[in-house]
Write a protein that holds these residues in place. Structure first.
Motif, PDB file in Angstrom:
ATOM      1  N   LYS A 193      68.153 -10.657  -1.675  1.00  0.00           N
ATOM      2  CA  LYS A 193      67.279 -10.204  -2.760  1.00  0.00           C
ATOM      3  C   LYS A 193      68.051  -9.241  -3.651  1.00  0.00           C
ATOM      4  CE  LYS A 193      64.186  -7.039  -1.960  1.00  0.00           C
ATOM      5  NZ  LYS A 193      62.963  -6.329  -1.489  1.00  0.00           N
ATOM      6  N   PRO A 194      67.966  -9.403  -4.983  1.00  0.00           N
ATOM      7  CA  PRO A 194      68.671  -8.466  -5.874  1.00  0.00           C
ATOM      8  C   PRO A 194      68.206  -7.042  -5.629  1.00  0.00           C
ATOM      9  CG  PRO A 194      67.873 -10.384  -7.087  1.00  0.00           C
ATOM     10  CD  PRO A 194      67.273 -10.458  -5.711  1.00  0.00           C
ATOM     11  N   GLY A 195      69.147  -6.125  -5.644  1.00  0.00           N
ATOM     12  CA  GLY A 195      68.810  -4.729  -5.399  1.00  0.00           C
ATOM     13  C   GLY A 195      68.086  -4.102  -6.571  1.00  0.00           C
ATOM     14  N   HIS A 196      67.398  -2.987  -6.302  1.00  0.00           N
ATOM     15  CA  HIS A 196      66.698  -2.261  -7.362  1.00  0.00           C
ATOM     16  C   HIS A 196      67.708  -1.697  -8.355  1.00  0.00           C
ATOM     17  CE1 HIS A 196      62.724  -2.490  -5.559  1.00  0.00           C
ATOM     18  NE2 HIS A 196      63.247  -2.162  -4.387  1.00  0.00           N
ATOM     19  N   GLU A 305      55.585 -11.093 -23.139  1.00  0.00           N
ATOM     20  CA  GLU A 305      56.018 -11.207 -21.751  1.00  0.00           C
ATOM     21  C   GLU A 305      57.521 -10.997 -21.689  1.00  0.00           C
ATOM     22  OE1 GLU A 305      54.407 -11.503 -19.015  1.00  0.00           O
ATOM     23  OE2 GLU A 305      52.377 -12.088 -19.637  1.00  0.00           O
ATOM     24  N   PHE A 306      57.953 -10.283 -20.626  1.00  0.00           N
ATOM     25  CA  PHE A 306      59.380 -10.070 -20.385  1.00  0.00           C
ATOM     26  C   PHE A 306      59.608 -10.306 -18.901  1.00  0.00           C
ATOM     27  CE2 PHE A 306      63.047  -6.916 -19.958  1.00  0.00           C
ATOM     28  CZ  PHE A 306      63.981  -7.831 -20.415  1.00  0.00           C
ATOM     29  N   THR A 307      60.373 -11.334 -18.570  1.00  0.00           N
ATOM     30  CA  THR A 307      60.522 -11.741 -17.174  1.00  0.00           C
ATOM     31  C   THR A 307      61.751 -11.118 -16.516  1.00  0.00           C
ATOM     32  OG1 THR A 307      61.933 -13.687 -17.546  1.00  0.00           O
ATOM     33  CG2 THR A 307      59.549 -13.970 -17.863  1.00  0.00           C
ATOM     34  N   ALA A 308      61.802 -11.229 -15.204  1.00  0.00           N
ATOM     35  CA  ALA A 308      63.007 -10.872 -14.455  1.00  0.00           C
ATOM     36  C   ALA A 308      64.047 -11.975 -14.634  1.00  0.00           C
ATOM     37  CB  ALA A 308      62.667 -10.719 -12.969  1.00  0.00           C
ATOM     38  N   PRO A 309      65.335 -11.682 -14.404  1.00  0.00           N
ATOM     39  CA  PRO A 309      66.353 -12.731 -14.468  1.00  0.00           C
ATOM     40  C   PRO A 309      66.150 -13.740 -13.336  1.00  0.00           C
ATOM     41  CG  PRO A 309      67.352 -10.544 -14.594  1.00  0.00           C
ATOM     42  CD  PRO A 309      65.933 -10.351 -14.167  1.00  0.00           C
ATOM     43  N   VAL A 310      66.481 -14.997 -13.604  1.00  0.00           N
ATOM     44  CA  VAL A 310      66.358 -16.045 -12.588  1.00  0.00           C
ATOM     45  C   VAL A 310      67.380 -15.800 -11.480  1.00  0.00           C
ATOM     46  CG1 VAL A 310      66.584 -18.515 -12.144  1.00  0.00           C
ATOM     47  CG2 VAL A 310      65.511 -17.729 -14.259  1.00  0.00           C
ATOM     48  N   ASP A 311      66.903 -15.724 -10.247  1.00  0.00           N
ATOM     49  CA  ASP A 311      67.779 -15.475  -9.099  1.00  0.00           C
ATOM     50  C   ASP A 311      67.151 -16.100  -7.864  1.00  0.00           C
ATOM     51  OD1 ASP A 311      68.977 -13.983  -6.718  1.00  0.00           O
ATOM     52  OD2 ASP A 311      70.105 -13.050  -8.355  1.00  0.00           O
ATOM     53  N   TYR A 312      67.946 -16.805  -7.068  1.00  0.00           N
ATOM     54  CA  TYR A 312      67.439 -17.440  -5.854  1.00  0.00           C
ATOM     55  C   TYR A 312      66.817 -16.418  -4.917  1.00  0.00           C
ATOM     56  CZ  TYR A 312      67.290 -20.792  -1.974  1.00  0.00           C
ATOM     57  OH  TYR A 312      66.866 -21.624  -0.955  1.00  0.00           O
ATOM     58  N   ARG A 315      62.837 -14.860  -4.465  1.00  0.00           N
ATOM     59  CA  ARG A 315      61.757 -15.341  -3.593  1.00  0.00           C
ATOM     60  C   ARG A 315      61.507 -14.393  -2.423  1.00  0.00           C
ATOM     61  NH1 ARG A 315      63.877 -21.029  -2.665  1.00  0.00           N
ATOM     62  NH2 ARG A 315      64.596 -20.602  -4.775  1.00  0.00           N
ATOM     63  N   LEU A 316      62.409 -13.476  -2.212  1.00  0.00           N
ATOM     64  CA  LEU A 316      62.240 -12.486  -1.150  1.00  0.00           C
ATOM     65  C   LEU A 316      61.527 -11.235  -1.648  1.00  0.00           C
ATOM     66  CD1 LEU A 316      65.832 -12.769   0.408  1.00  0.00           C
ATOM     67  CD2 LEU A 316      63.756 -13.987   1.084  1.00  0.00           C
ATOM     68  N   ASP A 317      61.242 -11.188  -2.968  1.00  0.00           N
ATOM     69  CA  ASP A 317      60.578 -10.024  -3.563  1.00  0.00           C
ATOM     70  C   ASP A 317      59.070 -10.186  -3.443  1.00  0.00           C
ATOM     71  OD1 ASP A 317      59.494  -8.148  -5.627  1.00  0.00           O
ATOM     72  OD2 ASP A 317      61.632  -7.832  -6.026  1.00  0.00           O
ATOM     73  N   SER A 318      58.373  -9.127  -3.134  1.00  0.00           N
ATOM     74  CA  SER A 318      56.924  -9.191  -2.957  1.00  0.00           C
ATOM     75  C   SER A 318      56.158  -9.181  -4.284  1.00  0.00           C
ATOM     76  CB  SER A 318      56.443  -8.018  -2.097  1.00  0.00           C
ATOM     77  OG  SER A 318      56.794  -6.775  -2.690  1.00  0.00           O
ATOM     78  N   THR A 319      56.846  -8.818  -5.367  1.00  0.00           N
ATOM     79  CA  THR A 319      56.192  -8.791  -6.677  1.00  0.00           C
ATOM     80  C   THR A 319      56.059 -10.212  -7.196  1.00  0.00           C
ATOM     81  OG1 THR A 319      57.262  -6.665  -7.107  1.00  0.00           O
ATOM     82  CG2 THR A 319      56.259  -7.810  -8.985  1.00  0.00           C
ATOM     83  N   GLY A 320      54.831 -10.628  -7.484  1.00  0.00           N
ATOM     84  CA  GLY A 320      54.596 -12.016  -7.857  1.00  0.00           C
ATOM     85  C   GLY A 320      55.355 -12.473  -9.081  1.00  0.00           C
ATOM     86  N   SER A 321      55.413 -11.635 -10.124  1.00  0.00           N
ATOM     87  CA  SER A 321      56.089 -12.030 -11.351  1.00  0.00           C
ATOM     88  C   SER A 321      57.593 -12.151 -11.160  1.00  0.00           C
ATOM     89  CB  SER A 321      55.783 -11.032 -12.473  1.00  0.00           C
ATOM     90  OG  SER A 321      56.185  -9.723 -12.097  1.00  0.00           O
ATOM     91  N   VAL A 322      58.158 -11.378 -10.205  1.00  0.00           N
ATOM     92  CA  VAL A 322      59.580 -11.482  -9.891  1.00  0.00           C
ATOM     93  C   VAL A 322      59.813 -12.645  -8.937  1.00  0.00           C
ATOM     94  CG1 VAL A 322      61.561 -10.314  -8.852  1.00  0.00           C
ATOM     95  CG2 VAL A 322      59.946  -9.024 -10.259  1.00  0.00           C
TER      96      VAL A 322
END
Length: 474
Positions: A193-196, A305-312, A315-322
């Protein structure tokens, strides 16, 4: 003669290219009563979900259509292996103008194994557009991973879809479109998961390109008009939702703004609480957060809308939009205009769509097989640049193949004619040389002696015929 036939072929190819139909979704000036319905996928398989798991029909990868009534629950059976991530989405598309209640009218989706264990989280797409009926969608998944404990074995599973709603909402049956996608497994280890702090959450300013390009929104996922980075213009009717799609690669993100202009009518004091909505969906039709609806008072308004960058690893992030920004591919934008906007825009409103695909495309995570829907190809980028729908891109590719085939056939025929003409001329020249050339055994300028049983005339005629002629009917 050949030139004429080649010309006819060229005309036929040009006629075919000119005959590409304008697909549904192009908006003109129209009233709210003429809002088009959601366009189901061509070739989708009709299926009838069962109220009991024991009678559940088999669901295979691909698109399916069904319908669901208020209070109804439907079961579908699937067989899953122990390696593949499976995604199941549902689109509910009530007829525009149908009575719906915000948050109360909704779908509930879940994947369950044969013992009734729910695989991951449920999805609950609902309405929140001030009573406006528009297509709602989301997905559920059976995901394989070291961080998972349930639903990791191969065997029978079920997709369960329930429609909830109160008696005060509309009793109409909702059309359903179900999509079943498999994501290829990875060859290597699962990315973390990408770090904060690895990407900014501050929304940047929208694009300000001087030129607006024409976009053609569709009625849903299947006929969505393609867009890419830039400023686009379209028209939207009160009560309508228009869909667009944009290719977003690994490492990229979306900065979006959908805008209404100021009103020019005399009624400029009405306050509309939720009039303009913007929703984003990933390539598996999973909702990237909740739709954003903004108010309107006659002044310019924008839903952003401003999304997070696409990263495999998202899917490990609990935030739905991420979490939903987990793979590359076509992302979908749905812009909705509330029926009450007819107070300001009785003939439809001009829509400005600012699309900014930010970031440099990166390499994917390394799928063991073809990435399919979870990738961005050069052809996808070209389709987006041209603003084509998927159907237009497919037809364009097919017609170009026909055109090239026609051109190739014409070239072959012209080469064949040239070869025939060359041989014919050489044969004729050879015959003339034999008649006026150097002396033969019979003396200068004399005739070549005949073979036994063959006349001199027949020998001369045979020497003047080309070895082959043009095909019959040229």
């Amino acid at each position: 003669m050949v030139t004429g036939r080649t010309t006819y072929r060229g005309i036929a190819v040009l006629a075919a290219l000119a005959a590409v139909p304008i697909l549904p979704g192009a908006v003109g000036v129209a009233s709210a009563e003429n809002v088009p319905r959601y366009r189901m996928a061509e070739g989708a398989t009709k299926i009838a979900g069962s109220p009991k798991s024991t009678d559940a029909p088999s669901l295979r990868p691909g698109l399916h259509t069904d319908a669901i009534e208020r209070g109804e629950q439907k079961w579908y059976a699937v067989n899953l292996d122990a390696r593949t991530n499976a995604y199941f989405s549902a689109v509910a598309a009530p007829t525009p103008g149908t009575k719906v209640e915000d948050y109360g009218d909704k779908l509930t989706l879940s994947v369950q194994d044969s013992s009734g264990t729910t695989c991951g989280s449920e999805a609950r797409p609902s309405f929140n557009g001030g009573g406006m009926a528009y297509p709602i969608a989301d997905y559920v998944t059976r995901r394989i991973g070291a961080d998972r404990t349930e639903c990791q074995k191969a065997g029978p599973y079920y997709l369960v879809i329930t429609r909830e709603g109160s008696a005060t909402s509309g009793p109409d049956t909702w059309p359903l479109e179900i999509n079943y996608l498999n994501e290829p497994r990875l060859e290597g280890s699962t990315p973390a998961k990408p770090g904060h702090g690895t990407w900014s959450t501050a929304t940047p300013a929208p694009r300000t390109d001087a030129t607006k390009r024409g976009a053609r929104g569709g009625t849903g996922f299947n006929d969505a008009g393609s867009v890419t980075s830039g400023v686009w213009k379209d028209r939207v009717r009160p009560g309508e939702t228009r869909f667009y799609r944009v290719p977003v690669d690994w490492g990229q993100r979306l900065n979006l703004s959908a805008e209404l202009p100021n009103a020019t009518s005399s009624r400029t004091s009405a306050f509309l609480a939720r009039v303009l909505g913007l929703a984003v969906y990933n390539p598996a039709r999973g909702a990237v957060g909740d739709p954003s609806f903004v108010s309107y008072t006659g002044k310019p308004a924008a839903a952003k809308e401003f999304t997070a960058p696409v990263d495999y690893g998202n899917r490990l992030d609990s935030t739905g939009s991420v979490n939903a920004m987990r793979f590359a591919g076509w992302y979908y934008l749905a812009v909705s205009l509330h029926p009450d906007a007819a107070q300001y825009f009785p003939k439809g409103a001009e829509l400005t769509l600012r699309v900014d695909v930010r970031g440099t495309a990166k390499a994917g995570p390394g799928y063991a097989g073809p990435a399919g829907a979870f990738s961005v190809t050069p052809e996808d980028r070209e389709t987006a640049r041209k603003g084509q729908t998927a159907q237009e891109a497919a037809k364009s590719g097919t017609l170009m193949t026909v055109a090239y085939a026609g051109i190739g056939t014409g070239v072959v025929l012209l080469l064949g004619l040239g070869a025939w003409t060359l041989v014919a001329r050489r044969s004729a020249a050879g015959a003339a040389a034999s008649q006026a050339g150097p002396a033969t055994a019979s003396g200068p300028g004399g005739r070549r002696p005949s073979l036994p049983g063959q006349s001199t005339d027949s020998t001369q005629q045979a020497s003047q015929k080309p070895p082959f002629g043009p095909p019959q009917g040229w």
